[in-house]
Design a protein around this motif. Sequence first.
Motif, PDB file in Angstrom:
ATOM      1  N   UNK B 215       0.809  -1.236   0.000  1.00  0.00           N
ATOM      2  CA  UNK B 215       0.000   0.000   0.000  1.00  0.00           C
ATOM      3  C   UNK B 215       0.833   1.274   0.000  1.00  0.00           C
ATOM      4  N   UNK B 216       2.143   1.196   0.215  1.00  0.00           N
ATOM      5  CA  UNK B 216       2.916   2.449   0.215  1.00  0.00           C
ATOM      6  C   UNK B 216       3.048   3.060  -1.192  1.00  0.00           C
ATOM      7  N   UNK B 217       2.573   2.334  -2.225  1.00  0.00           N
ATOM      8  CA  UNK B 217       2.602   2.953  -3.563  1.00  0.00           C
ATOM      9  C   UNK B 217       1.327   3.764  -3.852  1.00  0.00           C
ATOM     10  N   UNK B 218       0.380   3.711  -2.932  1.00  0.00           N
ATOM     11  CA  UNK B 218      -0.911   4.374  -3.165  1.00  0.00           C
ATOM     12  C   UNK B 218      -0.775   5.859  -3.520  1.00  0.00           C
ATOM     13  N   UNK B 219       0.062   6.622  -2.784  1.00  0.00           N
ATOM     14  CA  UNK B 219       0.157   8.045  -3.162  1.00  0.00           C
ATOM     15  C   UNK B 219       0.560   8.232  -4.620  1.00  0.00           C
ATOM     16  N   UNK B 220       1.407   7.365  -5.126  1.00  0.00           N
ATOM     17  CA  UNK B 220       1.860   7.499  -6.522  1.00  0.00           C
ATOM     18  C   UNK B 220       0.748   7.192  -7.527  1.00  0.00           C
ATOM     19  N   UNK B 259      -6.562   3.289  -3.906  1.00  0.00           N
ATOM     20  CA  UNK B 259      -6.077   4.195  -4.956  1.00  0.00           C
ATOM     21  C   UNK B 259      -7.211   4.987  -5.595  1.00  0.00           C
ATOM     22  N   UNK B 260      -8.434   4.631  -5.246  1.00  0.00           N
ATOM     23  CA  UNK B 260      -9.605   5.242  -5.883  1.00  0.00           C
ATOM     24  C   UNK B 260      -9.523   5.124  -7.399  1.00  0.00           C
ATOM     25  N   UNK B 261      -9.125   3.950  -7.828  1.00  0.00           N
ATOM     26  CA  UNK B 261      -9.034   3.674  -9.266  1.00  0.00           C
ATOM     27  C   UNK B 261     -10.430   3.611  -9.862  1.00  0.00           C
ATOM     28  N   UNK B 262     -10.517   3.908 -11.157  1.00  0.00           N
ATOM     29  CA  UNK B 262     -11.821   3.783 -11.813  1.00  0.00           C
ATOM     30  C   UNK B 262     -12.110   2.329 -12.153  1.00  0.00           C
ATOM     31  N   UNK B 263     -11.059   1.598 -12.513  1.00  0.00           N
ATOM     32  CA  UNK B 263     -11.263   0.228 -12.948  1.00  0.00           C
ATOM     33  C   UNK B 263     -10.090  -0.624 -12.480  1.00  0.00           C
ATOM     34  N   UNK B 264     -10.398  -1.825 -12.042  1.00  0.00           N
ATOM     35  CA  UNK B 264      -9.346  -2.761 -11.635  1.00  0.00           C
ATOM     36  C   UNK B 264      -9.290  -3.909 -12.636  1.00  0.00           C
ATOM     37  N   UNK B 265      -8.094  -4.201 -13.126  1.00  0.00           N
ATOM     38  CA  UNK B 265      -7.908  -5.362 -13.995  1.00  0.00           C
ATOM     39  C   UNK B 265      -7.076  -6.377 -13.228  1.00  0.00           C
ATOM     40  N   UNK B 266      -7.595  -7.585 -13.169  1.00  0.00           N
ATOM     41  CA  UNK B 266      -6.874  -8.663 -12.477  1.00  0.00           C
ATOM     42  C   UNK B 266      -6.176  -9.564 -13.482  1.00  0.00           C
TER      43      UNK B 266
END
Lengths: 302, 302
Positions: B215-220, B259-266
């Motif tokens: 989760x430390x990459x979230x700000x990026x 990340x408040x992403x619009x879409x997640x791809x797995x």
Amino acid sequence: MQLTILGCYSATPRTFNNPTSQVLEINNHIFLIDCGEGTQVALRRNKIKFNRIKHVFISHLHGDHFFGLIGLISTFSLLNRKTELHIHGPKGIKEIITLQLKLSKSWTSYPLYFHELESKEPQLIFEDEKVTVETIPLNHRVYTNGFLFKEKPGDRKLLMNEVLNYEIDVAYYRSIKKGKDAILEDGTVISNEKLTAPPIPPKSYAFCSDTFFKPDIIPQIKGVTGLYHEATFLETHQHLCEPTKHSTAKQAAEMAKLAEASKLILGHYSTRYGDINLFKAEAETVFENVVLAEDGKKINFN
Amino acid sequence: MQLTILGCYSATPRTFNNPTSQVLEINNHIFLIDCGEGTQVALRRNKIKFNRIKHVFISHLHGDHFFGLIGLISTFSLLNRKTELHIHGPKGIKEIITLQLKLSKSWTSYPLYFHELESKEPQLIFEDEKVTVETIPLNHRVYTNGFLFKEKPGDRKLLMNEVLNYEIDVAYYRSIKKGKDAILEDGTVISNEKLTAPPIPPKSYAFCSDTFFKPDIIPQIKGVTGLYHEATFLETHQHLCEPTKHSTAKQAAEMAKLAEASKLILGHYSTRYGDINLFKAEAETVFENVVLAEDGKKINFN
């Protein structure tokens, strides 16, 4: 002896065809010959059991003949293989594979042996009770070997009626099968020919890819059962053979004729031709029994 | 911005599925991301023009992410490519490729540039007028980067009716689109908001494979349009994440949510599971807009 073609084209993988790779089944061995990109998937599609492959023979270090090897080695490891694997190929192959394993911080789950080749003379590189494998030095742009796979002559077949008729003791069967005469208790000699039939003629397979026309290998492959010979070009592009060190379909057929092979298998087609039947037609002007290598085709040798 | 999935599984190629590779089309760039074995064939099948690929981004040196690279580089050369190609990947990638080119006595027909990565901090590795690419440091068994592809904010849209109404000279259009106010000949200031509408929001795509939950990459990656996050396991095998440095589908969804992403791809599914819909179902317990990577699937971002 059965050959399965995993890939048959030259240069690059195509949408539905792989570059060179073959599996030779001979006397319970499953030998993998060359290993272009996509070989591991072709093995799966052809339902060839990974664990039965213990020897891989790489002719030369052009990508269409070995780019699939690192993936194969890696997949075997991910599947937790324990059976040893032997790689026979030109000097350099070990460095290529080990560098990639090192950089991925991994090693194989199984013993992996490299047998690097650099001789320009034919070499015996594998032998067991029933089979030998020799290199066939070829003439290409980089150091290249073909491979000659040979069954050893089998034992003569006991004619059981005769053997029982002479009341020969079981202890002598082995020596009789090896060709010895039998000596009865009263000293009578029964000649081997009366007691045995000749063995099934041993089969052999010569894999010759890639190479410029090279008739000086004929003595080595004389009488071979199956000859795979590259046919990159048709005669219309014969002028490309010298600069690229490849052969035409007709030259492949001439090799089969000179070698008195029983069957010629063509492959390594340049992708410039739309119809591979042109290769067969051209070769048949010189040699009768021509088979085209095609992905997934199984070829038997009678 | 459109994503094409060339391969979606982890570890080994399967009979009908490739390991990781994706093509991102963003502002006229065609970026190739990871390059497992078989990628060049998948590009052909998906009719992606080889010559439009100028940048390849390799996340890490595990085979399922780069074993197809040497074949791709080699094929481009056999097709006599002239366009330059840039490889961005971990230190070592250059040695792997150049060793194989050297041993096959070949070099590329086109300029080939390596941009080796070794920083553990995010780096800007590509930038032009419209797009940037940054590394996203991940946590895996070997040195690994994700990649963040971002459109730069576009110009504000001129409201032509207003602009004409104020009789603003064409010479000022460019500065107004950049957000400046307009000053008329009589000195009157017309505020930018009266003359323009906001630009189309820039899109972005974060590719995160392979990684332990990080989760430390979230700000990026905050607010990213599309987040691809590996989902090697389901929660039932969560205990395998620590030793293998992978994530579960649920963790991927938690990342998308944070990340408040619009879409997640797995993707990067372990082959132990028969049905990849299980990954979607698990992720949807945490995050709504989940798409499964599948070979050949095209994903759009609105």
